[in-house]
Motif scaffolding. Structure first.
Motif, PDB file in Angstrom:
ATOM      1  N   ARG A  29       0.828  -1.205   0.000  1.00 49.17           N
ATOM      2  CA  ARG A  29       0.000   0.000   0.000  1.00 49.17           C
ATOM      3  C   ARG A  29       0.866   1.261   0.000  1.00 49.17           C
ATOM      4  O   ARG A  29       1.808   1.375   0.782  1.00 49.17           O
ATOM      5  CB  ARG A  29      -0.915   0.039   1.223  1.00 49.17           C
ATOM      6  N   ILE A  31       1.704   4.901   0.974  1.00 54.67           N
ATOM      7  CA  ILE A  31       1.387   5.871   2.030  1.00 54.67           C
ATOM      8  C   ILE A  31       1.491   7.279   1.438  1.00 54.67           C
ATOM      9  O   ILE A  31       0.561   8.069   1.531  1.00 54.67           O
ATOM     10  CB  ILE A  31       2.336   5.722   3.244  1.00 54.67           C
ATOM     11  N   LEU A 117       6.980   6.504   0.212  1.00 49.11           N
ATOM     12  CA  LEU A 117       6.774   5.680   1.398  1.00 49.11           C
ATOM     13  C   LEU A 117       5.566   4.775   1.187  1.00 49.11           C
ATOM     14  O   LEU A 117       4.487   5.234   0.805  1.00 49.11           O
ATOM     15  CB  LEU A 117       6.533   6.574   2.619  1.00 49.11           C
ATOM     16  N   SER A 118       5.775   3.482   1.424  1.00 46.80           N
ATOM     17  CA  SER A 118       4.664   2.527   1.405  1.00 46.80           C
ATOM     18  C   SER A 118       4.538   1.914   2.798  1.00 46.80           C
ATOM     19  O   SER A 118       5.272   2.271   3.712  1.00 46.80           O
ATOM     20  CB  SER A 118       4.926   1.418   0.371  1.00 46.80           C
ATOM     21  N   ASP A 119       3.609   0.982   2.957  1.00 54.48           N
ATOM     22  CA  ASP A 119       3.473   0.306   4.243  1.00 54.48           C
ATOM     23  C   ASP A 119       4.625  -0.658   4.502  1.00 54.48           C
ATOM     24  O   ASP A 119       4.761  -1.173   5.604  1.00 54.48           O
ATOM     25  CB  ASP A 119       2.131  -0.427   4.331  1.00 54.48           C
ATOM     26  N   SER A 149       9.844   0.610   6.211  1.00 58.39           N
ATOM     27  CA  SER A 149       8.991   1.774   6.469  1.00 58.39           C
ATOM     28  C   SER A 149       9.064   2.247   7.917  1.00 58.39           C
ATOM     29  O   SER A 149       8.773   3.410   8.208  1.00 58.39           O
ATOM     30  CB  SER A 149       7.542   1.473   6.095  1.00 58.39           C
ATOM     31  N   SER A 154       7.233   9.906  11.453  1.00 56.02           N
ATOM     32  CA  SER A 154       6.010  10.655  11.144  1.00 56.02           C
ATOM     33  C   SER A 154       6.146  11.396   9.822  1.00 56.02           C
ATOM     34  O   SER A 154       7.251  11.693   9.369  1.00 56.02           O
ATOM     35  CB  SER A 154       5.690  11.651  12.256  1.00 56.02           C
ATOM     36  N   ALA A 194      -1.736  10.554   4.037  1.00 54.09           N
ATOM     37  CA  ALA A 194      -0.747   9.584   4.515  1.00 54.09           C
ATOM     38  C   ALA A 194      -1.148   9.046   5.880  1.00 54.09           C
ATOM     39  O   ALA A 194      -1.036   7.837   6.153  1.00 54.09           O
ATOM     40  CB  ALA A 194       0.631  10.232   4.584  1.00 54.09           C
ATOM     41  N   ASP A 195      -1.636   9.926   6.752  1.00 58.17           N
ATOM     42  CA  ASP A 195      -2.056   9.507   8.091  1.00 58.17           C
ATOM     43  C   ASP A 195      -3.216   8.520   8.010  1.00 58.17           C
ATOM     44  O   ASP A 195      -3.264   7.545   8.753  1.00 58.17           O
ATOM     45  CB  ASP A 195      -2.456  10.734   8.913  1.00 58.17           C
ATOM     46  N   SER A 196      -4.126   8.740   7.071  1.00 58.85           N
ATOM     47  CA  SER A 196      -5.282   7.847   6.926  1.00 58.85           C
ATOM     48  C   SER A 196      -4.896   6.485   6.341  1.00 58.85           C
ATOM     49  O   SER A 196      -5.621   5.510   6.500  1.00 58.85           O
ATOM     50  CB  SER A 196      -6.347   8.490   6.030  1.00 58.85           C
ATOM     51  N   ARG A 197      -3.745   6.415   5.677  1.00 58.29           N
ATOM     52  CA  ARG A 197      -3.287   5.179   5.045  1.00 58.29           C
ATOM     53  C   ARG A 197      -2.374   4.352   5.934  1.00 58.29           C
ATOM     54  O   ARG A 197      -2.056   3.219   5.605  1.00 58.29           O
ATOM     55  CB  ARG A 197      -2.543   5.495   3.738  1.00 58.29           C
ATOM     56  N   ARG A 198      -1.934   4.908   7.035  1.00 56.38           N
ATOM     57  CA  ARG A 198      -0.990   4.183   7.906  1.00 56.38           C
ATOM     58  C   ARG A 198      -1.691   3.230   8.824  1.00 56.38           C
ATOM     59  O   ARG A 198      -2.797   3.372   9.193  1.00 56.38           O
ATOM     60  CB  ARG A 198      -0.141   5.168   8.704  1.00 56.38           C
TER      61      ARG A 198
END
Length: 198
Positions: A29, A31, A117-119, A149, A154, A194-198
């Motif tokens: 995924r 980010i 950046l990905s997961d 990752s 942050s 990005a925050d919603s994808r982490r």
């Protein structure tokens, strides 16, 4: 250099689409994928500023040369975004920290190296068509400085500078305490996403 918000949104859509299509592994995924940022890197290393920063290590050979003027000689950390020739600001205590490794690519990449950046991983990604001797048909993107990752503590948005309005930047803080800031008109949107994808 500065762009308009509609142009930045269009570039963001292309970056997201291309990374999903050509870079992410199955099940991985995204980010955040940063766009190319054409400008110099300022590096504050153990309190000493180098601007423009030149890579301390060898980086991939990029086609073409930067065409932007040199930054002002007396830029301060608090107002680096007021100089449109500066795209990145990195802060590190020592030369072996993550921010310096990334800054080497951002400085040597002539605005073509992109922080992604990905997961699973943090990487510096280059379009193959911008690298000397690469065949973009075989592989559209080349990955360098790939790290787990977890090295990213942050990703946030900040407003920096003394001009009005202050300029939005993306701030990557790494587990070792170092940080890279990238000028980005869509910093708030991207940091929230990005925050919603982490």
């Amino acid at each position: 250099m500065e762009h308009t918000i509609p142009m930045a949104e269009s570039v963001d859509e292309v970056v997201e689409r291309e990374l999903h299509q050509y870079w992410l592994a199955p099940g991985e995924r995204l980010i955040i994928g940063c766009p190319p940022a054409h400008g110099y890197v300022g590096l504050l290393l153990d309190g000493e500023l180098t601007l423009p920063y030149a890579p301390a290590r060898e980086t991939p050979a990029v086609t073409g040369k930067p065409r932007w003027p040199l930054p002002a000689p007396d830029v301060l950390e608090a107002d680096w975004t007021d100089d449109p020739t500066i795209a990145y600001w990195a802060v590190s205590r020592s030369a072996d920290q993550t921010a310096v490794r990334i800054a080497d690519h951002l400085a040597g990449g002539h605005g073509e190296a992109r922080l992604t950046l990905s997961d699973r991983r943090l990487a510096v990604v280059y379009p193959a068509k911008m690298l000397e001797g690469e065949d973009p048909a075989a592989q559209p993107f080349r990955t360098f400085e790939e790290m787990p990752s977890g090295v990213v503590r942050s990703v946030s948005a900040q407003y920096v500078g003394r001009s009005f309005p202050a300029r939005p930047v993306l701030r990557f803080v790494f587990a070792d305490g170092s940080a890279v800031h990238q000028r980005d008109l869509l910093a708030v949107t991207k940091a929230t996403r990005a925050d919603s994808r982490r």
